[in-house]
Motif scaffolding. Structure first.
Motif, mmCIF file in Angstrom:
data_model
loop_
_atom_site.group_PDB
_atom_site.id
_atom_site.type_symbol
_atom_site.label_atom_id
_atom_site.label_comp_id
_atom_site.label_asym_id
_atom_site.label_seq_id
_atom_site.Cartn_x
_atom_site.Cartn_y
_atom_site.Cartn_z
ATOM 1 N N GLN A 1 16.119 -0.657 -24.854
ATOM 2 C CA GLN A 1 15.528 -0.676 -26.201
ATOM 3 C C GLN A 1 16.003 -1.856 -27.048
ATOM 4 O OE1 GLN A 1 13.288 1.771 -26.171
ATOM 5 N NE2 GLN A 1 14.238 2.324 -24.223
ATOM 6 N N ARG A 2 16.823 -2.729 -26.520
ATOM 7 C CA ARG A 2 17.492 -3.761 -27.319
ATOM 8 C C ARG A 2 16.518 -4.758 -27.939
ATOM 9 N NH1 ARG A 2 20.413 -4.402 -22.628
ATOM 10 N NH2 ARG A 2 19.758 -6.578 -22.529
ATOM 11 N N LEU A 3 16.940 -5.312 -29.070
ATOM 12 C CA LEU A 3 16.150 -6.337 -29.749
ATOM 13 C C LEU A 3 15.871 -7.531 -28.848
ATOM 14 C CD1 LEU A 3 17.806 -6.538 -33.308
ATOM 15 C CD2 LEU A 3 15.541 -5.631 -32.773
ATOM 16 N N GLU A 4 16.823 -7.890 -28.015
ATOM 17 C CA GLU A 4 16.677 -9.095 -27.200
ATOM 18 C C GLU A 4 15.531 -8.987 -26.196
ATOM 19 O OE1 GLU A 4 19.564 -9.386 -23.575
ATOM 20 O OE2 GLU A 4 20.741 -8.755 -25.313
ATOM 21 N N LEU A 5 15.043 -7.777 -25.950
ATOM 22 C CA LEU A 5 13.914 -7.605 -25.044
ATOM 23 C C LEU A 5 12.573 -7.695 -25.766
ATOM 24 C CD1 LEU A 5 15.315 -4.718 -22.820
ATOM 25 C CD2 LEU A 5 15.373 -7.189 -22.401
ATOM 26 N N MET A 6 12.601 -7.820 -27.084
ATOM 27 C CA MET A 6 11.375 -7.954 -27.867
ATOM 28 C C MET A 6 11.032 -9.430 -28.056
ATOM 29 S SD MET A 6 12.200 -5.224 -30.911
ATOM 30 C CE MET A 6 12.955 -3.634 -30.580
ATOM 31 N N HIS A 7 9.742 -9.686 -28.214
ATOM 32 C CA HIS A 7 9.262 -11.030 -28.554
ATOM 33 C C HIS A 7 8.251 -10.874 -29.686
ATOM 34 C CE1 HIS A 7 8.628 -15.333 -27.599
ATOM 35 N NE2 HIS A 7 7.401 -15.093 -28.051
ATOM 36 N N ILE B 1 22.179 -12.739 -36.028
ATOM 37 C CA ILE B 1 22.014 -14.198 -36.105
ATOM 38 C C ILE B 1 21.763 -14.775 -34.709
ATOM 39 C CG2 ILE B 1 23.187 -16.379 -36.626
ATOM 40 C CD1 ILE B 1 24.660 -14.874 -38.883
ATOM 41 N N GLY B 2 22.527 -14.309 -33.738
ATOM 42 C CA GLY B 2 22.333 -14.774 -32.371
ATOM 43 C C GLY B 2 20.950 -14.448 -31.845
ATOM 44 N N GLN B 3 20.437 -13.265 -32.212
ATOM 45 C CA GLN B 3 19.106 -12.876 -31.761
ATOM 46 C C GLN B 3 18.030 -13.724 -32.418
ATOM 47 O OE1 GLN B 3 18.268 -10.602 -29.236
ATOM 48 N NE2 GLN B 3 16.467 -11.875 -29.595
ATOM 49 N N VAL B 4 18.196 -14.017 -33.705
ATOM 50 C CA VAL B 4 17.242 -14.892 -34.401
ATOM 51 C C VAL B 4 17.200 -16.255 -33.720
ATOM 52 C CG1 VAL B 4 16.830 -16.160 -36.542
ATOM 53 C CG2 VAL B 4 17.366 -13.717 -36.626
ATOM 54 N N ASN B 5 18.363 -16.793 -33.394
ATOM 55 C CA ASN B 5 18.426 -18.102 -32.720
ATOM 56 C C ASN B 5 17.741 -18.047 -31.357
ATOM 57 O OD1 ASN B 5 19.844 -19.207 -34.863
ATOM 58 N ND2 ASN B 5 21.850 -18.798 -33.954
ATOM 59 N N ALA B 6 17.918 -16.931 -30.645
ATOM 60 C CA ALA B 6 17.290 -16.780 -29.331
ATOM 61 C C ALA B 6 15.774 -16.718 -29.468
ATOM 62 C CB ALA B 6 17.821 -15.530 -28.637
ATOM 63 N N TRP B 7 15.287 -15.994 -30.461
ATOM 64 C CA TRP B 7 13.835 -15.937 -30.678
ATOM 65 C C TRP B 7 13.277 -17.311 -31.023
ATOM 66 C CZ3 TRP B 7 14.493 -10.936 -33.952
ATOM 67 C CH2 TRP B 7 14.345 -9.812 -33.122
ATOM 68 N N GLU B 8 13.981 -18.021 -31.875
ATOM 69 C CA GLU B 8 13.524 -19.355 -32.260
ATOM 70 C C GLU B 8 13.440 -20.266 -31.040
ATOM 71 O OE1 GLU B 8 14.262 -22.283 -36.042
ATOM 72 O OE2 GLU B 8 16.036 -21.401 -35.096
ATOM 73 N N ALA C 1 12.862 -19.331 -28.114
ATOM 74 C CA ALA C 1 11.772 -18.850 -27.267
ATOM 75 C C ALA C 1 10.399 -19.097 -27.882
ATOM 76 C CB ALA C 1 11.951 -17.359 -26.994
ATOM 77 N N GLY C 2 10.367 -19.771 -29.034
ATOM 78 C CA GLY C 2 9.098 -20.139 -29.643
ATOM 79 C C GLY C 2 8.590 -19.214 -30.726
ATOM 80 N N VAL C 3 9.383 -18.216 -31.119
ATOM 81 C CA VAL C 3 8.979 -17.333 -32.212
ATOM 82 C C VAL C 3 9.146 -18.062 -33.548
ATOM 83 C CG1 VAL C 3 9.459 -15.157 -33.414
ATOM 84 C CG2 VAL C 3 9.625 -15.268 -30.914
ATOM 85 N N GLU C 4 8.161 -17.954 -34.416
ATOM 86 C CA GLU C 4 8.273 -18.517 -35.763
ATOM 87 C C GLU C 4 9.108 -17.547 -36.596
ATOM 88 O OE1 GLU C 4 5.556 -19.576 -39.700
ATOM 89 O OE2 GLU C 4 4.562 -19.204 -37.768
ATOM 90 N N VAL C 5 10.393 -17.842 -36.744
ATOM 91 C CA VAL C 5 11.311 -16.908 -37.389
ATOM 92 C C VAL C 5 12.222 -17.651 -38.360
ATOM 93 C CG1 VAL C 5 12.917 -17.078 -35.438
ATOM 94 C CG2 VAL C 5 13.061 -15.106 -36.994
ATOM 95 N N LYS C 6 12.491 -17.016 -39.500
ATOM 96 C CA LYS C 6 13.372 -17.576 -40.516
ATOM 97 C C LYS C 6 14.468 -16.564 -40.826
ATOM 98 C CE LYS C 6 13.433 -19.267 -45.315
ATOM 99 N NZ LYS C 6 12.610 -19.525 -46.523
ATOM 100 N N TYR C 7 15.697 -17.037 -40.953
ATOM 101 C CA TYR C 7 16.830 -16.176 -41.288
ATOM 102 C C TYR C 7 17.323 -16.494 -42.687
ATOM 103 C CZ TYR C 7 21.522 -14.139 -41.242
ATOM 104 O OH TYR C 7 22.651 -13.419 -41.545
ATOM 105 N N VAL C 8 17.528 -15.464 -43.504
ATOM 106 C CA VAL C 8 18.049 -15.625 -44.861
ATOM 107 C C VAL C 8 19.277 -14.743 -45.008
ATOM 108 C CG1 VAL C 8 17.620 -15.217 -47.316
ATOM 109 C CG2 VAL C 8 15.829 -16.206 -45.892
ATOM 110 N N GLU C 9 20.366 -15.335 -45.451
ATOM 111 C CA GLU C 9 21.587 -14.574 -45.687
ATOM 112 C C GLU C 9 21.715 -14.283 -47.175
ATOM 113 O OE1 GLU C 9 24.806 -14.791 -42.823
ATOM 114 O OE2 GLU C 9 25.950 -15.763 -44.435
ATOM 115 N N LEU C 10 21.970 -13.034 -47.511
ATOM 116 C CA LEU C 10 22.094 -12.597 -48.896
ATOM 117 C C LEU C 10 23.570 -12.622 -49.277
ATOM 118 C CD1 LEU C 10 19.649 -9.563 -48.575
ATOM 119 C CD2 LEU C 10 19.115 -11.826 -49.522
ATOM 120 N N ASP C 11 23.935 -13.529 -50.144
ATOM 121 C CA ASP C 11 25.342 -13.770 -50.462
ATOM 122 C C ASP C 11 25.945 -12.612 -51.256
ATOM 123 O OD1 ASP C 11 27.728 -15.340 -50.519
ATOM 124 O OD2 ASP C 11 27.269 -15.912 -52.580
#
Length: 354
Positions: free
Chosen positions: A279-285, A307-314, A316-326
């Motif tokens: 069921q892990r996120l890393e198996l999703m695209h 963060i690591g998963q976002v980088n992996a998706w990026e 793999a060609g996924v249009e993804v943006k990461y925002v950190e809330l300070d």
């Protein structure tokens, strides 16, 4: 089965934002093992008052954070004073901003929540996706909607990403706020020989609250996950309670125990871990665009893992943006994310601008 739409009187569904009309919807959707009955809320904005087919309205699906897996954990059944109130209130404020922006807001309950005949599931890819996509399809049949926005928080962030992996037609954007995952034991710990029971033993009191839910869900979702292989007598008791109590009620049941108390000595969690790993996120695209937001003070989820998963998706060609809330922790991330989400979605649909 055909979907059932039950219009609610004002105040009957406190989990719903204020709008022209709110419905409790009963609909068929793919669950963990088969098609099941699910439930959810649909709120129509005052700006369109679109209560019948033929009036075009944009849709926004919101997948909620963890409330439990019992029938009574459903936002659609929530009444003022119920234990899940502290979770419902912050979501309702967030959702009001979208109704005010002209969106019809959809709130799936998830499998087993809101219906008595189905066992609850938690962080299950197919079931989570089915709950969201199923309600979207049901709403699209009633309203002339071509596009939809897919948003989720915590458990719902995971669920929104699962839905985006194979979405119903017209998905415009996906937003995951502080998404959870099913990786109980990360790769580095596994290399050291650490397993789920070892992780559980590191936890005590309130920190144990998610374990009975995860275990009960796995047993509900997978025929080959057998509690006889790993549950102690206390574990069986708490798994039974997870199927009938909300998360806040379950917290009270684990105040004085260690997570290791749920398991017997030499517990065999091999099958359990294998099914959770599936069921892990890393198996999703997920189909993009995707926005992921996480508070840098969030200790409920594994921020570095996200963060690591976002980088992996990026990669793999996924249009993804990461925002950190300070300066933001898990509980406040939904309110602090509201403005940046509206701004980001507005770039794809001007009707979302606030």
């Amino acid at each position: 089965m055909a979907a059932e739409w039950h219009e609610l009187h004002p105040g009957e569904a406190p989990a719903a934002p204020a709008g022209a009309a709110t419905y409790r919807v009963i609909y068929p959707a793919p669950g963990a093992r088969s098609e099941v009955t699910m439930s959810g809320l649909v709120t129509v904005p005052e700006s369109t008052a679109a209560t019948e087919a033929g009036t075009a309205v944009p849709l926004l699906s919101f997948a909620h954070g963890t409330t439990g897996i019992s029938t009574s954990s459903a936002p659609s059944l929530y009444k003022e004073g119920d234990p899940i109130g502290r979770y419902i209130e912050r979501s309702t404020v967030f959702l009001q901003s979208w109704v005010d922006a002209g969106f019809t807001v959809l709130q799936p309950d998830y499998e087993g929540l809101g219906v008595e005949e189905v066992g609850g599931t938690y962080l299950h890819r197919a079931s989570s996706a089915g709950a969201i996509n199923g309600l979207v399809e049901t709403a699209k049949k009633r309203f002339d909607a071509q596009h939809w926005v897919n948003v989720g928080y915590s458990q719902g962030g995971y669920s929104a990403l699962a839905a985006a992996d194979n979405p119903t037609e017209g998905l415009m954007a996906t937003v995951a706020i502080a998404p959870g995952d099913t990786e109980l034991v990360n790769k580095n710990l596994r290399i050291m020989g650490i397993g789920p029971v070892d992780v559980a033993r590191m936890l005590s009191g309130r920190a144990v609250r998610f374990f009975p839910i995860v275990l009960a869900s796995a047993m509900n979702a997978f025929e080959d996950v057998d509690g006889d292989a790993f549950l102690s007598d206390l574990g069986r008791e708490l798994v039974a309670k997870a199927n009938t109590l909300t998360l806040p009620e379950l917290e009270e049941e684990v105040e004085d125990i260690s997570g290791g108390d749920l398991f017997f000595s030499n517990a065999d969690t091999t099958v359990l871990q294998a099914r959770l790993d599936e069921q892990r996120l890393e198996l999703m695209h997920p189909q993009g665009p995707v926005l992921v937001l996480v508070g840098n003070q969030d200790t409920t989820i594994n921020r570095e893992h996200v963060i690591g998963q976002v980088n992996a998706w990026e990669a793999a060609g996924v249009e993804v943006k990461y925002v950190e809330l300070d300066g933001v922790g898990h509980g406040k991330s939904i309110s602090e994310a509201q403005a940046p989400i509206h701004e980001w979605v507005a770039q794809r649909d001007g009707r979302a601008a606030r």
